[in-house]
Design an enzyme around this catalytic site. Structure first.
Site, short mmCIF file in Angstrom:
data_model
loop_
_atom_site.label_atom_id
_atom_site.label_comp_id
_atom_site.label_asym_id
_atom_site.label_seq_id
_atom_site.Cartn_x
_atom_site.Cartn_y
_atom_site.Cartn_z
N MET A 160 57.13 47.74 -33.15
CA MET A 160 56.20 48.42 -34.05
C MET A 160 55.85 49.76 -33.41
O MET A 160 55.29 49.81 -32.31
CB MET A 160 54.96 47.55 -34.24
N ARG A 292 47.52 41.07 -34.92
CA ARG A 292 46.12 40.89 -34.51
C ARG A 292 45.80 39.41 -34.31
O ARG A 292 45.11 39.04 -33.36
CB ARG A 292 45.19 41.53 -35.54
N TYR A 430 44.69 46.62 -27.31
CA TYR A 430 45.81 46.90 -28.20
C TYR A 430 45.73 46.13 -29.51
O TYR A 430 45.00 45.16 -29.63
CB TYR A 430 47.16 46.76 -27.52
N GLU A 431 46.45 46.64 -30.52
CA GLU A 431 46.38 46.18 -31.90
C GLU A 431 44.98 46.34 -32.49
O GLU A 431 44.56 45.59 -33.36
CB GLU A 431 46.84 44.72 -32.03
N GLY A 432 44.26 47.35 -32.03
CA GLY A 432 42.91 47.62 -32.54
C GLY A 432 41.88 47.08 -31.58
O GLY A 432 41.79 45.88 -31.33
#
Length: 588
Positions: A160, A292, A430-432
């Site tokens: 990604m 997530r 990471y991933e928000g």
């Protein structure tokens, strides 16, 4: 210390809390608990025998960049070949592309094994699974048929590629361009923080890349999604020509050293548009939501590994002397037992929530009508920021407790406790970040629908609370503890809806504590549901009596020691934004 798969608790959660057999009957899967237990058993063996021994190796001898590209840590390539050959990547994929069509919740339970055994390794298949989800949902039939079969088989991996050095979490600021060129596009730009962006373990790497078309509108509305492979394919669909995509450098990180984090350069690389132009961020969110939930699961997984190590140490380490001259293992000390129970009970709550959330995708897929499908889809979306945010924040505390239980030896790398703490530190980022998850929960998932989805969840919890109070459950602290935490959750929910209308900064100021409150509460919900099931099984003389009694004990500890945290979270939610926003910036 070797890794041991906690199959008893995982199987209990699947059977008693998720109600796995009923879920499979209502969906399109032929799976059942007997099959699930067999799959979990095999996963546990692979995790313990193959992946766990490489965990320390990856930490000490991380991935490196050479003239040939990124080279994985010693042993990772051989482990990946076995992983792919055993079909683990295909578990939840559809049969159309060579998958086994197992429920998402079973795949989630299996993925806990991989991340506990070796989180750096497991990040590679995790990203592949997310990429497959996005391609399966949004790409054309031609692109699906071209790329998915060999990703499902594990012959190719996926990545990604979102952010850039000037963008960070603000994807509206990305500058990567995609220019039409015949039947494809030429993608030019640079991406950072790309997990497993390059390696030599497979013949190809399939990158999902966010980029802008020449005439794209500004902001997030102008982002498109492209498949950009490491190698373009020949007429037979096999990797042939090296594409203009390369890893420029690897980041030097605090932890997960075995997972290469790449700076990727796309220098006019051949790419293929996924779906429609300018809808790339919507498409990528399919992968991001998958990621997530998967990162939340990592929080559970690394906490479980840290607990196992701390428990073994607490049983072996002796300190102090009894009157008879015998030495005392530190597990007999009240404060060590408190820390171990904090770890054990929190991990069980985290596992329950992760599996309940994962099952919502299966329920949505098997729903009989659009109303039920929408209900379960919204529930999955509602729980996603809680799973990601709360589980990863808890992992910081629990892996730190793992170090603390070791005492001074926990600060020494040789024991392994420090690695778990270092590896866990990225999970809240990471991933928000936690803040982004909290804002998502408060904004998109609560205020946007005037709290309707959250109210339905609270109503279900109220029904559980009533069933608990009317049951023959003997521990009053469990009943009252959950009732009080649920009251705090309802209070926070009502306060948010009112205060957000009058204070533009309230949602942002309260969001993290709001999310943590609902994390503790949702975890408590799964714990009391499990406790009621365990009580009924004990009364009927079913199951492993020692294990079931332990479930009652951890539920009691969680309700007495962890659920009271909802009250402090509520106090912060109610405090408003004034103290957060009032101080001038130059005084910080």
């Amino acid at each position: 210390m070797s890794y041991i798969h906690p199959y008893k608790d995982t199987a209990f959660c699947l059977e008693q809390i998720v109600e796995f057999d009923a879920l499979c009957e209502s969906g399109e899967s032929d799976a059942n608990m007997e099959l699930a237990v067999a799959v979990l058993d095999e996963a546990g063996k692979f995790g313990a025998d193959i992946l766990a021994p490489l965990n320390k190796t990856g930490d000490l001898q991380g991935a490196k960049l050479s003239d040939y590209g990124v080279e994985a840590s010693p042993g990772f390539n051989e482990a990946y070949q076995q992983f792919a050959e055993n079909g683990w990547l295909s578990l939840a994929a559809t049969e159309d592309f060579g998958g086994q069509n197992m429920p998402n919740v079973l795949n989630t339970a299996v993925n806990e094994v991989w991340h506990s055994a070796n989180m750096a390794f497991a990040l590679c298949p995790m990203l592949s699974m997310g990429a497959m989800e996005s391609i399966a949902h949004h790409a054309s039939e031609e692109l699906q048929n071209t790329w998915l079969p060999k990703m499902v088989s594990g012959e190719w991996t996926g990545t990604m590629n979102l952010t850039e050095s000037d963008a960070g979490s603000d994807l509206a600021a990305i500058k990567t361009q995609a220019v039409p060129e015949g039947d494809h596009y030429l993608v030019t730009g640079q991406k950072i923080f790309i997990t497993w962006g390059d390696h030599q373990m497979t013949d190809n790497v399939v990158h999902l890349v966010l980029a802008r078309l020449p005439d794209a509108p500004a902001g997030v509305k102008g982002i498109s999604l492209f498949i950009v492979p490491k190698f373009t394919l020949d007429g037979a669909g096999e990797p042939a020509t090296r594409n203009a995509v390369n890893c420029l450098s690897l980041e030097h990180k605090l932890g997960i050293h075995g997972s290469p984090t790449c700076v990727m350069e796309f220098a006019g690389a051949e790419g293929y548009l996924v779906g429609e132009p300018n809808k790339g961020l919507v498409y990528m969110f399919t992968m991001m939501n998958h990621a997530r939930q998967a990162v939340g699961l990592q929080g559970l997984s690394i906490s479980e590994r840290a607990y196992q190590l701390a428990l073994a140490y607490a049983k072996d380490r002796v300190q102090g002397t009894r009157r008879d001259g015998s030495r005392i293992p530190i597990i007999e000390f009240p404060d060590v037992r408190r820390m171990l129970l904090m770890m054990k009970s929190s991990i069980e709550a985290m596992r329950g929530l992760a599996l309940v959330a994962a099952a919502e995708l299966d329920r949505a897929a098997g729903a009989s009508g659009e109303t039920q499908k929408a209900h379960h889809s919204k529930r999955f979306e509602l729980l996603t920021p809680i799973v990601k945010g709360w589980l990863t924040e808890m992992s910081q505390e629990l892996t730190s407790l793992g170090v603390q239980i070791h005492g001074g030896m926990g600060y020494i790398e040789e024991t392994g406790a420090a690695q778990h703490l270092r590896d866990a530190r990225i999970l809240t980022i990471y991933e928000g970040t936690t803040g982004i998850q909290a804002l998502d929960l408060v904004g998109r998932k609560t205020l946007m629908d005037q709290g309707a989805s959250l109210k339905l969840l609270l109503d279900e919890m109220q029904a559980t609370s009533e069933a608990l109070s009317q049951s023959a459950y003997p521990e009053n602290s469990v009943v009252t503890g959950f009732e009080q935490a649920l009251k705090d959750g309802m209070d926070a929910y009502q306060h948010l809806l009112v205060s957000a209308e009058n204070d533009k900064h309230h949602a942002g100021s309260a969001s993290t504590n709001f999310m943590m409150l609902f994390g503790y509460l949702c975890g408590g919900w799964t714990m009391v549901k499990g406790a009621m099931k365990a009580r009924a099984m004990l009364d009927a003389g079913d199951g492993d009596q020692d294990f079931l009694n332990a479930k009652l004990h951890t539920a009691r500890f969680y309700c007495e020691h962890m659920l009271p945290r909802t009250k402090s979270c509520l106090a912060v939610v109610k405090s408003g934004s004034d103290v957060v926003m009032a101080m001038p910036g130059e005084q910080f």
